[in-house]
Motif scaffolding. Structure first.
Motif, PDB file in Angstrom:
ATOM      1  N   THR A 123      49.617 -83.898 -38.937  1.00  0.00           N
ATOM      2  CA  THR A 123      50.187 -83.623 -37.606  1.00  0.00           C
ATOM      3  C   THR A 123      51.696 -83.862 -37.573  1.00  0.00           C
ATOM      4  O   THR A 123      52.247 -84.554 -38.444  1.00  0.00           O
ATOM      5  CB  THR A 123      49.525 -84.524 -36.543  1.00  0.00           C
ATOM      6  N   ASP A 124      52.334 -83.308 -36.534  1.00  0.00           N
ATOM      7  CA  ASP A 124      53.782 -83.496 -36.365  1.00  0.00           C
ATOM      8  C   ASP A 124      54.136 -84.969 -36.208  1.00  0.00           C
ATOM      9  O   ASP A 124      55.181 -85.415 -36.681  1.00  0.00           O
ATOM     10  CB  ASP A 124      54.269 -82.715 -35.139  1.00  0.00           C
ATOM     11  N   ASP A 125      53.249 -85.725 -35.518  1.00  0.00           N
ATOM     12  CA  ASP A 125      53.502 -87.159 -35.319  1.00  0.00           C
ATOM     13  C   ASP A 125      53.521 -87.915 -36.642  1.00  0.00           C
ATOM     14  O   ASP A 125      54.254 -88.900 -36.801  1.00  0.00           O
ATOM     15  CB  ASP A 125      52.425 -87.772 -34.410  1.00  0.00           C
ATOM     16  N   GLU A 126      52.680 -87.465 -37.562  1.00  0.00           N
ATOM     17  CA  GLU A 126      52.635 -88.128 -38.870  1.00  0.00           C
ATOM     18  C   GLU A 126      53.861 -87.766 -39.722  1.00  0.00           C
ATOM     19  O   GLU A 126      54.289 -88.546 -40.568  1.00  0.00           O
ATOM     20  CB  GLU A 126      51.356 -87.727 -39.621  1.00  0.00           C
ATOM     21  N   ILE A 127      54.388 -86.568 -39.470  1.00  0.00           N
ATOM     22  CA  ILE A 127      55.519 -86.085 -40.282  1.00  0.00           C
ATOM     23  C   ILE A 127      56.850 -86.658 -39.799  1.00  0.00           C
ATOM     24  O   ILE A 127      57.706 -87.037 -40.613  1.00  0.00           O
ATOM     25  CB  ILE A 127      55.555 -84.535 -40.258  1.00  0.00           C
ATOM     26  N   ALA A 128      57.030 -86.734 -38.469  1.00  0.00           N
ATOM     27  CA  ALA A 128      58.334 -87.078 -37.878  1.00  0.00           C
ATOM     28  C   ALA A 128      59.018 -88.318 -38.471  1.00  0.00           C
ATOM     29  O   ALA A 128      60.190 -88.236 -38.871  1.00  0.00           O
ATOM     30  CB  ALA A 128      58.192 -87.211 -36.365  1.00  0.00           C
ATOM     31  N   PRO A 129      58.323 -89.481 -38.547  1.00  0.00           N
ATOM     32  CA  PRO A 129      59.026 -90.661 -39.084  1.00  0.00           C
ATOM     33  C   PRO A 129      59.468 -90.491 -40.530  1.00  0.00           C
ATOM     34  O   PRO A 129      60.523 -90.979 -40.933  1.00  0.00           O
ATOM     35  CB  PRO A 129      57.982 -91.789 -38.952  1.00  0.00           C
ATOM     36  N   ARG A 130      58.682 -89.765 -41.283  1.00  0.00           N
ATOM     37  CA  ARG A 130      59.023 -89.552 -42.700  1.00  0.00           C
ATOM     38  C   ARG A 130      60.203 -88.582 -42.827  1.00  0.00           C
ATOM     39  O   ARG A 130      61.028 -88.710 -43.727  1.00  0.00           O
ATOM     40  CB  ARG A 130      57.803 -89.045 -43.467  1.00  0.00           C
ATOM     41  N   GLN A 131      60.235 -87.630 -41.904  1.00  0.00           N
ATOM     42  CA  GLN A 131      61.351 -86.676 -41.907  1.00  0.00           C
ATOM     43  C   GLN A 131      62.676 -87.406 -41.643  1.00  0.00           C
ATOM     44  O   GLN A 131      63.682 -87.153 -42.308  1.00  0.00           O
ATOM     45  CB  GLN A 131      61.113 -85.601 -40.838  1.00  0.00           C
ATOM     46  N   GLU A 132      62.647 -88.330 -40.695  1.00  0.00           N
ATOM     47  CA  GLU A 132      63.853 -89.110 -40.382  1.00  0.00           C
ATOM     48  C   GLU A 132      64.248 -90.021 -41.547  1.00  0.00           C
ATOM     49  O   GLU A 132      65.429 -90.154 -41.886  1.00  0.00           O
ATOM     50  CB  GLU A 132      63.608 -89.971 -39.136  1.00  0.00           C
ATOM     51  N   LYS A 133      63.226 -90.593 -42.151  1.00  0.00           N
ATOM     52  CA  LYS A 133      63.466 -91.540 -43.247  1.00  0.00           C
ATOM     53  C   LYS A 133      64.151 -90.839 -44.435  1.00  0.00           C
ATOM     54  O   LYS A 133      65.133 -91.349 -44.981  1.00  0.00           O
ATOM     55  CB  LYS A 133      62.111 -92.132 -43.687  1.00  0.00           C
ATOM     56  N   VAL A 134      63.628 -89.696 -44.792  1.00  0.00           N
ATOM     57  CA  VAL A 134      64.197 -88.964 -45.936  1.00  0.00           C
ATOM     58  C   VAL A 134      65.611 -88.475 -45.607  1.00  0.00           C
ATOM     59  O   VAL A 134      66.513 -88.532 -46.448  1.00  0.00           O
ATOM     60  CB  VAL A 134      63.277 -87.782 -46.358  1.00  0.00           C
ATOM     61  N   LEU A 135      65.814 -88.050 -44.353  1.00  0.00           N
ATOM     62  CA  LEU A 135      67.149 -87.568 -43.960  1.00  0.00           C
ATOM     63  C   LEU A 135      68.172 -88.708 -44.020  1.00  0.00           C
ATOM     64  O   LEU A 135      69.295 -88.516 -44.510  1.00  0.00           O
ATOM     65  CB  LEU A 135      67.111 -86.954 -42.558  1.00  0.00           C
ATOM     66  N   SER A 136      67.765 -89.895 -43.551  1.00  0.00           N
ATOM     67  CA  SER A 136      68.711 -91.013 -43.597  1.00  0.00           C
ATOM     68  C   SER A 136      69.009 -91.396 -45.048  1.00  0.00           C
ATOM     69  O   SER A 136      70.133 -91.785 -45.377  1.00  0.00           O
ATOM     70  CB  SER A 136      68.188 -92.210 -42.801  1.00  0.00           C
ATOM     71  N   PHE A 137      68.028 -91.253 -45.899  1.00  0.00           N
ATOM     72  CA  PHE A 137      68.265 -91.507 -47.333  1.00  0.00           C
ATOM     73  C   PHE A 137      69.296 -90.523 -47.879  1.00  0.00           C
ATOM     74  O   PHE A 137      70.224 -90.916 -48.607  1.00  0.00           O
ATOM     75  CB  PHE A 137      66.941 -91.368 -48.110  1.00  0.00           C
ATOM     76  N   MET A 138      69.144 -89.263 -47.511  1.00  0.00           N
ATOM     77  CA  MET A 138      70.074 -88.229 -47.983  1.00  0.00           C
ATOM     78  C   MET A 138      71.482 -88.497 -47.450  1.00  0.00           C
ATOM     79  O   MET A 138      72.463 -88.345 -48.176  1.00  0.00           O
ATOM     80  CB  MET A 138      69.615 -86.832 -47.545  1.00  0.00           C
ATOM     81  N   GLU A 139      71.556 -88.884 -46.186  1.00  0.00           N
ATOM     82  CA  GLU A 139      72.873 -89.139 -45.590  1.00  0.00           C
ATOM     83  C   GLU A 139      73.560 -90.323 -46.263  1.00  0.00           C
ATOM     84  O   GLU A 139      74.756 -90.281 -46.530  1.00  0.00           O
ATOM     85  CB  GLU A 139      72.725 -89.392 -44.087  1.00  0.00           C
ATOM     86  N   LYS A 140      72.767 -91.343 -46.529  1.00  0.00           N
ATOM     87  CA  LYS A 140      73.322 -92.553 -47.126  1.00  0.00           C
ATOM     88  C   LYS A 140      73.758 -92.312 -48.574  1.00  0.00           C
ATOM     89  O   LYS A 140      74.815 -92.780 -48.995  1.00  0.00           O
ATOM     90  CB  LYS A 140      72.261 -93.662 -47.068  1.00  0.00           C
ATOM     91  N   ASN A 141      72.940 -91.624 -49.310  1.00  0.00           N
ATOM     92  CA  ASN A 141      73.182 -91.501 -50.751  1.00  0.00           C
ATOM     93  C   ASN A 141      73.904 -90.228 -51.182  1.00  0.00           C
ATOM     94  O   ASN A 141      74.379 -90.144 -52.316  1.00  0.00           O
ATOM     95  CB  ASN A 141      71.853 -91.601 -51.506  1.00  0.00           C
ATOM     96  N   TYR A 142      73.946 -89.244 -50.311  1.00  0.00           N
ATOM     97  CA  TYR A 142      74.563 -87.975 -50.726  1.00  0.00           C
ATOM     98  C   TYR A 142      75.703 -87.524 -49.812  1.00  0.00           C
ATOM     99  O   TYR A 142      76.804 -87.277 -50.276  1.00  0.00           O
ATOM    100  CB  TYR A 142      73.496 -86.881 -50.837  1.00  0.00           C
ATOM    101  N   PHE A 143      75.428 -87.408 -48.515  1.00  0.00           N
ATOM    102  CA  PHE A 143      76.443 -86.843 -47.624  1.00  0.00           C
ATOM    103  C   PHE A 143      77.618 -87.794 -47.404  1.00  0.00           C
ATOM    104  O   PHE A 143      78.762 -87.384 -47.455  1.00  0.00           O
ATOM    105  CB  PHE A 143      75.832 -86.475 -46.268  1.00  0.00           C
ATOM    106  N   ASN A 144      77.339 -89.069 -47.162  1.00  0.00           N
ATOM    107  CA  ASN A 144      78.407 -90.014 -46.866  1.00  0.00           C
ATOM    108  C   ASN A 144      78.929 -90.738 -48.097  1.00  0.00           C
ATOM    109  O   ASN A 144      79.801 -91.583 -48.001  1.00  0.00           O
ATOM    110  CB  ASN A 144      77.918 -91.067 -45.853  1.00  0.00           C
TER     111      ASN A 144
END
Lengths: 197, 177
Positions: free
Chosen positions: A54-75
């Motif tokens: 479900t979308d509810d199960e996906i949402a927290p993981r989507q945020e988690k992976v994005l913050s990882f990308m921002e921390k380690n790649y974009f910034n």
């Protein structure tokens, strides 16, 4: 003639094009068995779809992976050239090694004149001509002097060649006697060991 | 509009649209949420690092789905070689606690687990087809692009996969929402 499951599945997925779509719908309008079969396939599809994440199960993981990308790649500051990881493939490494070997070989053998600038002079005359080069297989044996042979060998050699040798020892006066016979005896004594050898 | 995978704004645009899709693909192949999340992260890191240019968002999406699917299948194969891990993998989907009361909720949960177990046990080619069709929401043409097979082949595989699923689920109490 009734519809097979493959056609019904294709129809169910909305992938059946005209004119087959109209024909299938027409058949389904009067064939109870095919309609029943379509409903069963529809239920199966619904059931399979209902088991999806479900979308509810996906949402927290989507945020988690994005913050990882921002921390380690974009910034992340781009590493300087010195600290940059240089990825070199195996083929590339081989190419570089081959290039180094080629350059080294060129320096050593390619330019004799130029090599003087890089390689210190060893003092060895590098001029190659027929005077200082000889084939190993035809090299003459070392020249031996008379000191290399024993007296017996010298006398034997001379005797073999037909010479007559008169041998005297300094400070010793020979006894006076008939010269012809004794000389031949002396010769015989001196020559004996050599012949015995 | 072209998409450059290493451009932050364009990356995020693709990420927003594609993450739920590849998360479902990874999950319904591995049936482990943590593993699926790692696979998605790995897929997006590759996407960013490769600095590729795609003609459309859809092209980027198909690339990501293909990479995710392959990573997930490799993960399952690797795990299947480790007997202990596969047992853990199978148990994880059942670990969810029932946070709501009611027979209907329980029935739905049991039905969900039955379906997931059946999908998990499908042969690889049928599992991939079902995951792309039902969970990634791709049509036959899109599936053919992702798997690089013909649409006719997709049609046949969908039919055979459903036949297999139907046979596996024939003994189950089916709850259709």
């Amino acid at each position: 003639m009734c519809l097979d499951d493959q056609i019904l599945n294709t129809y169910l997925d909305g992938e059946l094009s005209e004119p087959w779509k109209t024909q299938v719908e027409e058949h389904l309008s009067y064939c109870v068995a095919c309609k029943e079969r379509l409903n069963r396939l529809k239920n199966l599809k619904k059931m399979v779809c209902s088991a999806q994440l479900t979308d509810d199960e996906i949402a927290p993981r989507q945020e988690k992976v994005l913050s990882f990308m921002e921390k380690n790649y974009f910034n992340k500051k781009k590493p300087s050239l010195i600290h940059k990881k240089i990825k070199v493939s195996f083929g590339g490494m081989l190419g570089v090694a081959a290039a180094f070997t080629l350059i080294f070989a060129t320096v050593i053998w390619g330019g004799q004149g130029d090599s003087q600038e890089f390689i210190p002079n060893t003092g060895i005359n590098t001029d190659i001509n027929e005077n200082n080069v000889s084939m190993v297989s035809v090299r003459e044996p070392q020249i031996q002097t008379l000191d290399d042979y024993t007296l017996e060998e010298i006398l034997t050699n001379l005797d073999d060649r037909g010479y007559t040798v008169d041998l005297h020892i300094k400070g010793v006066q020979p006894v006076e006697f008939d010269s012809t016979e004794d000389l031949s005896e002396d010769e015989a004594d001196l020559s004996e060991p050599s012949s015995g050898n | 509009m072209e998409i450059r995978s290493s451009n932050e704004a364009e990356f995020k645009r693709v990420y927003e649209e594609v993450f739920p899709v590849i998360m479902r693909v990874a999950y319904h192949v591995t049936y482990n949420k943590d593993v699926a999340e790692d696979i998605c992260q790995d897929a997006f890191i590759r996407f960013y690092d490769k600095d590729m240019v795609f003609d459309t968002v859809d092209d980027a999406k198909y690339w990501l789905i293909r990479v995710t699917k392959n990573l997930a299948i490799n993960q399952v194969k690797r795990k299947s070689r480790e007997r202990n891990s596969i047992e853990k993998l199978k148990k994880l989907p059942h670990a969810k606690s029932y946070d709501k009361d009611g027979a209907s909720e329980l029935l739905k949960e049991e039905s969900t687990q039955a379906v997931r177990k059946a999908v998990e046990q499908l042969p690889e080619i049928y599992k991939t087809i079902i995951v792309l069709k039902e969970y990634a929401g791709l049509n036959y043409k899109q599936i053919s692009q992702v798997l690089r097979i013909s649409e006719s082949n997709v049609k046949v595989r969908v039919h055979r996969a459903r036949k297999e699923l139907e046979s596996m689920l024939s003994g189950e109490e089916i709850h259709v929402p």
